[in-house]
Design an enzyme around this catalytic site. Structure first.
Site, PDB file in Angstrom:
ATOM      1  N   CYS A 181       0.890  -1.158   0.000  1.00 34.80           N
ATOM      2  CA  CYS A 181       0.000   0.000   0.000  1.00 34.80           C
ATOM      3  C   CYS A 181       0.928   1.208   0.000  1.00 34.80           C
ATOM      4  O   CYS A 181       1.532   1.511   1.028  1.00 34.80           O
ATOM      5  CB  CYS A 181      -0.903   0.013   1.228  1.00 34.80           C
ATOM      6  SG  CYS A 181      -1.853   1.538   1.391  1.00 34.80           S
ATOM      7  N   CYS A 213      -0.664   4.308   2.342  1.00 31.69           N
ATOM      8  CA  CYS A 213      -0.699   4.253   3.804  1.00 31.69           C
ATOM      9  C   CYS A 213      -0.191   2.882   4.234  1.00 31.69           C
ATOM     10  O   CYS A 213       1.004   2.632   4.139  1.00 31.69           O
ATOM     11  CB  CYS A 213      -2.074   4.606   4.366  1.00 31.69           C
ATOM     12  SG  CYS A 213      -3.483   3.820   3.567  1.00 31.69           S
ATOM     13  N   SER A 214      -1.062   2.013   4.638  1.00 32.61           N
ATOM     14  CA  SER A 214      -0.593   0.703   5.097  1.00 32.61           C
ATOM     15  C   SER A 214      -1.714  -0.308   5.028  1.00 32.61           C
ATOM     16  O   SER A 214      -1.811  -1.191   5.862  1.00 32.61           O
ATOM     17  CB  SER A 214      -0.076   0.813   6.524  1.00 32.61           C
ATOM     18  OG  SER A 214      -1.075   1.412   7.320  1.00 32.61           O
ATOM     19  N   CYS A 215      -2.577  -0.184   4.018  1.00 30.68           N
ATOM     20  CA  CYS A 215      -3.716  -1.087   3.886  1.00 30.68           C
ATOM     21  C   CYS A 215      -3.224  -2.534   3.830  1.00 30.68           C
ATOM     22  O   CYS A 215      -2.279  -2.844   3.124  1.00 30.68           O
ATOM     23  CB  CYS A 215      -4.511  -0.739   2.632  1.00 30.68           C
ATOM     24  SG  CYS A 215      -5.231   0.912   2.749  1.00 30.68           S
TER      25      CYS A 215
END
Lengths: 219, 201
Positions: free
Chosen positions: B105, B108-110
């Site tokens: 991602c 962000c940090s999905c």
């Protein structure tokens, strides 16, 4: 927005540092940071898109100097202030001194398993038929909005192909700013590595993104 | 600030900041600190990569399940009760002899919490997020994975609410293995694409 979060293709951050059997948390406060963020979010005053936008709105120097959960907490303080739950005076005192807005709900311990299991599905029906179908060539729009968007910079103005038509989903670009869910069709769009990275691109590479319909034009 | 230590004391400015925030919100009746305890316990002890490993092992063992997982991963995974936050909409992507899949991602940090638990630090940090899309082969080398030059690399950037689970190739020499035994070969990294399934000992 073209914020510090939009990292795809940036250089200079050095090698990835995998840790063997790393713990979920590297300090005890990170556990509380996760929990405070989720419980405060469950008050229902903001949505995931607004919280993502709060994180990407940090000053770039602050964002890059902060660990993941530090970014979460800094953004959470911003959201809590914006929605009237805390004030600068509260934070300065380290204790509640000002009155707070009334939350829609407060997450109680006994309800946590059900809330986590339910999640927050954000697929929504879309009234219009999908504009594109699998196999269609498309071009991503080249825009630089000051608000929230989920079209990364590296994938703007690029030619790709629709690989799959997904469901209709809440549109983050409007939902992040309180302008409604405005669901749109989402597509998986695949690009050749050379289309994105040009000369020297790995010839075996393809990259895909999931793009809302308004990010795309026929090509 | 360094966070390579695992204690939490009043001399650590960020620990103090988080504690103050929790205190203020608790005093105002906006959060229940006991709810935080349950959340932390859930992600530390109940939801983790074992869930995803069971999905992969079932797909290796049961062609009908593999087909369902390919067509509708959300429903196929839900049938094993691995549903919930950050796994509401799932897509399974299958490695083949020709193609290796890698998930990132960049924004962000999905990450698919419901099948892999909370993401590791490196997944959320700038080096991985910046380079996975432009130099995946170099990134994989840093995980000790050297792919044959001819293997195609397909990178999936999680820019929407779909969460990806990589189904690695089943190792040879595992014919007749139970799902439980097969699941032991499936690492978290293999399900992100930064690793392969473990070879049977």
């Amino acid at each position: 927005m073209n914020g510090p979060h939009d990292l795809g293709g940036q250089m200079g951050f050095g090698p990835v540092a995998p840790e063997k059997d790393e713990p979920y948390f590297h300090a005890a406060w990170e556990r509380r940071a996760l929990g405070v963020t989720l419980t405060a979010g469950s008050m229902g005053a903001w949505n995931i898109d607004e919280s993502r936008h709060a994180r990407e709105s940090l000053h770039p120097a602050d964002y890059y100097a902060s660990s993941y959960y530090q970014i979460w907490i800094k953004a959470l303080e911003m959201l809590l202030k914006r929605h009237g739950f805390i004030t600068a005076q509260d934070l300065k005192a380290g204790t509640a001194v000002d009155p707070a807005a009334t939350p829609k709900r407060v997450l109680k311990a006994e309800n946590v398993p059900a809330v986590l299991a339910k999640g927050g599905p954000c697929d929504r029906p879309v009234a219009t038929p999908a504009r594109f179908k699998a196999g269609d060539p498309v071009r991503t729009r080249n825009f630089n909005p000051t608000g929230h968007t989920r079209l990364p910079r590296y994938a703007r103005g690029k030619h790709g192909k629709i690989e799959a038509v997904r469901d209709g989903f809440v549109f983050p670009d409007s939902n992040a700013h309180g302008h409604g869910e405005n669901p749109q069709w989402v597509y998986t769009v695949v690009f050749e590595g050379s289309e994105i990275w040009g000369e020297g691109a790995d010839p075996t590479l393809t990259v895909s993104i999931d793009a809302w319909e308004s990010y795309l034009e026929p090509a | 600030m360094s966070h390579d230590h695992d204690h939490d004391n009043e001399f650590d400015p960020f620990a103090a900041r988080v504690r103050a925030l929790e205190t203020i919100l608790t005093q105002k009746g906006l959060i229940d600190p006991a709810a935080i305890d349950v959340i932390v316990d859930t992600y530390e002890t109940k939801i983790g990569p074992r869930n995803g490993a069971r999905v992969v092992a079932k797909a290796w063992s049961d062609p009908a399940y593999a087909d369902w997982l390919k067509r509708d991963a959300t429903a196929a995974i839900e049938s094993l009760d691995y549903t919930g936050r950050q796994g509401e909409h799932m897509q399974a992507v299958f490695n083949t002899q020709d193609t290796h899949n890698l998930v990132v991602c960049t924004l962000c940090s999905c990450y698919p919490w419901s099948v892999l638990g909370l993401p590791p630090v490196w997944y959320k940090a700038p080096p991985y997020r910046s380079r996975a899309v432009i130099d995946p082969r170099g990134v994989l080398e840093e995980f000790g994975l050297t792919l044959p030059a001819g293997t195609k690399i397909r990178v999936w950037d999680s820019t929407a609410e779909l969460r990806y689970l990589v189904v690695p190739m089943r190792p040879e020499g595992t014919e007749g293995w139970s799902e439980e035994r097969l699941a032991e070969l499936v690492s978290r990294d293999a399900m992100i694409g930064t690793g392969l399934a473990r070879q049977p000992a």
